[in-house]
Each structure stands twice: as structure tokens, then as C-alpha cells.
Design a protein around this motif. Structure first.
Motif, PDB file in Angstrom:
ATOM      1  N   TYR A  11       0.695  -1.224  -0.102  1.00 35.56           N
ATOM      2  CA  TYR A  11      -0.033   0.014  -0.024  1.00 35.56           C
ATOM      3  C   TYR A  11       0.730   1.273   0.038  1.00 35.56           C
ATOM      4  O   TYR A  11       0.409   2.500   0.232  1.00 35.56           O
ATOM      5  N   ASN A  33       2.258   4.495  -1.306  1.00 33.79           N
ATOM      6  CA  ASN A  33       2.077   5.480  -2.356  1.00 33.79           C
ATOM      7  C   ASN A  33       2.663   6.936  -2.037  1.00 33.79           C
ATOM      8  O   ASN A  33       2.642   7.472  -1.183  1.00 33.79           O
ATOM      9  N   ARG A  52       3.189   3.636  -6.362  1.00 31.51           N
ATOM     10  CA  ARG A  52       1.810   4.106  -6.366  1.00 31.51           C
ATOM     11  C   ARG A  52       0.760   2.804  -6.231  1.00 31.51           C
ATOM     12  O   ARG A  52       0.500   2.099  -6.933  1.00 31.51           O
TER      13      ARG A  52
END
Length: 286
Positions: A113, A115, A158
Motif C-alpha cells: 500500500y 503510495n 503508486r
């Protein structure tokens, strides 16, 4: 000439195999032993190398044997012998296949996750920090550029990103065969008639398995997912004892547990399905 050499070699191997068949002893420790040495093989016209090759072929193709035990504390039942197919339970130990299966299972649910924000996600003014010319400084459009402190991240992660990947069907299949074979060779695979037990206390059940040197972690596998009530209640309170239906058997779970306990029905089901897929002619391209 090559045909004659081939026929002669096949005749020698057949004679060696017949000689081994007549003098072989197959004990319960799954090791093939013979009462013939190289001198006896030479005396009947068989080269020692051919005799060793035939012995190796016979040991590989012969079925493996295991005792059928009971999970009850008073194990007074007469034991029987279960023959195991060598294609499933005597596979060559491929450590690379085990590694691929374990890595595939570990990455199956792994999601990153991480980002990093890009330029349009930075909350800063779009105004130029200074004029384009006349200042003697490098030109900039705004303070959201990656070269500014607190700016965006160039080529950053991302997320969310999944690491799941497909593993070949034959790699998964042979990985199961390798894990089963290694458990059997290390005497960590045991076969029971069923999962019925005669104790209700988790500590008493642990003592029964400890007396047999099973564990400390044990995986019980049955042909059905409807397990007996007693063993379900007992193992529910022991975190390192787990129950699993045969359709959920996998390499990671077998390696995670020290001892693997299979029921007779589970063994039959495993051999039936694995032999079907190992010998099928319409293997899918997966």
C-alpha cells in the motif's frame, strides 16, 4: 550394431531384475536390501554396474510401506500396512520446487500500500517562485516539482500493488509430491485409520502425541471437511494442532508443521487425484 547393443543391454537388465526379484527382502523401514553382492552377480554373468542399476530401478519403482496407526490413547488395535504409490510418495527431492511453491503462497495475498504523491497531489501554490529571467537563478515553474523539498516524488510507488503471480500447474503438482515424499522419508508422515480419539482433555491429547514423538506442530488431514467432534474441540484449544480437508492440502502447510497425519481415505484421495493429473494426456496449458 546399435540395435544389437540395445538388445544385449536390455537382456542384461532383465536378468539382473529377475535375480533381484528372487533374492530381495522388503522390510518395513522402506529400504530395499538384497542378499547378493557383486561377486555373486558376476558369477551368474551379470556386470556389477548392471546389477546396481537394476537394484536402483527396483527400489524406485517399488511401493513404499507405512503402518496404519490409531489416535486413541490405548493403541491396542492390530496394525496394518498401507502401500504408498512411489510416484506420489517417492519423488526426487526437488528443493527448488518447494521454494517456488512457498514463495508463491507467501506472495498470494501480499499487497503493498506504499503510495508517493505526484505533482497534482501536492498542496502548494502554482505561482512561480521568482521571475523566469533577470534573477540569475535557475528557472522553476512552481514549488511542487520533485527537486524541491516537500515536493512530489518522481517515479515513486503508486499503491496498492499486488504481488500475486501465476505458478505452473505442474510445479504445484510436483511440489506437493516432493513435500509428501520428504515427509515420508524423514518419518514425519503418519497414517491413521480415522481421526477418532478417546480423550477430551487437550493436555492429555498432547501427551499421547508426545509419547509417539509427533510434533510439536501436527497437521491432521482427512478426506472430508466434517471432522469428528472430539478432535475438533480438542485441537481448537491447541494452536499448533490444525485440521485440514484433503482438498486444502498445500506445500506451505506441510512444511510449516513438523508432523503430517493422513487418514487412509485421505491417502487414497491424494493418490487418485495426483496420479490422474500426472498421467493425463490433455494437460491444460497452465
Amino acid at each position: 550394431m546399435a540395435r544389437n547393443i540395445f538388445e544385449k543391454s536390455r537382456t542384461i537388465l532383465q536378468k539382473a531384475s529377475q535375480l533381484i526379484e528372487n533374492t530381495m527382502i522388503r522390510p518395513l523401514n522402506r529400504k530395499v536390501s538384497t542378499q547378493i553382492d557383486n561377486q555373486q552377480a558376476s558369477s551368474v554373468g551379470i556386470h556389477p554396474a548392471a546389477f546396481e542399476l537394476a537394484s536402483w530401478q527396483k527400489s524406485v519403482l517399488s511401493p513404499r510401506e507405512a503402518w496404519i496407526e490409531s489416535l486413541k490413547a490405548e493403541n491396542s488395535e492390530e496394525k496394518r500396512i498401507q502401500l504408498l504409490n512411489p510416484t506420489v510418495f517417492a519423488h526426487y527431492p526437488r528443493i527448488d520446487l518447494l521454494f517456488k511453491n512457498v514463495r508463491w503462497q507467501k506472495l498470494y495475498k501480499h499487497v503493498s500500500y506504499a503510495n508517493a504523491p505526484v505533482r497534482h497531489e501536492i498542496s502548494r501554490s502554482l505561482k512561480k517562485p521568482w521571475p523566469q529571467k533577470g534573477m540569475g537563478k535557475a528557472r522553476h515553474g512552481d514549488r511542487r516539482s520533485p527537486i524541491w523539498i516537500g515536493g512530489a516524488k518522481a517515479h515513486g510507488p503508486r499503491g496498492p500493488k499486488t504481488y500475486y503471480h501465476e505458478l505452473s500447474f505442474m510445479v504445484r503438482l510436483k511440489g506437493l509430491s516432493t513435500a509428501l515424499s520428504m515427509k515420508l522419508a524423514q518419518d514425519d508422515l503418519h497414517i491413521v485409520e480415522n481421526l477418532d480419539i478417546d480423550v477430551d482433555d487437550p493436555k492429555a491429547f498432547e501427551e499421547v502425541l508426545d509419547s509417539r514423538l509427533w510434533g510439536p506442530s501436527v497437521l491432521f488431514v482427512d478426506d472430508t471437511d466434517f471432522m469428528p467432534e472430539r478432535i475438533s474441540l480438542v485441537t481448537d484449544k491447541i494452536p499448533h494442532y490444525n485440521l485440514m480437508p484433503v482438498y486444502g492440502l498445500n506445500v506451505y502447510s506441510m512444511l510449516k508443521h513438523t508432523t503430517l497425519v493422513l487418514t487412509v481415505d485421505a491417502v487414497k484421495r491424494i493418490e487418485e487425484r495426483m496420479l490422474y493429473h500426472l498421467n493425463r494426456t490433455n494437460m491444460p496449458n497452465v
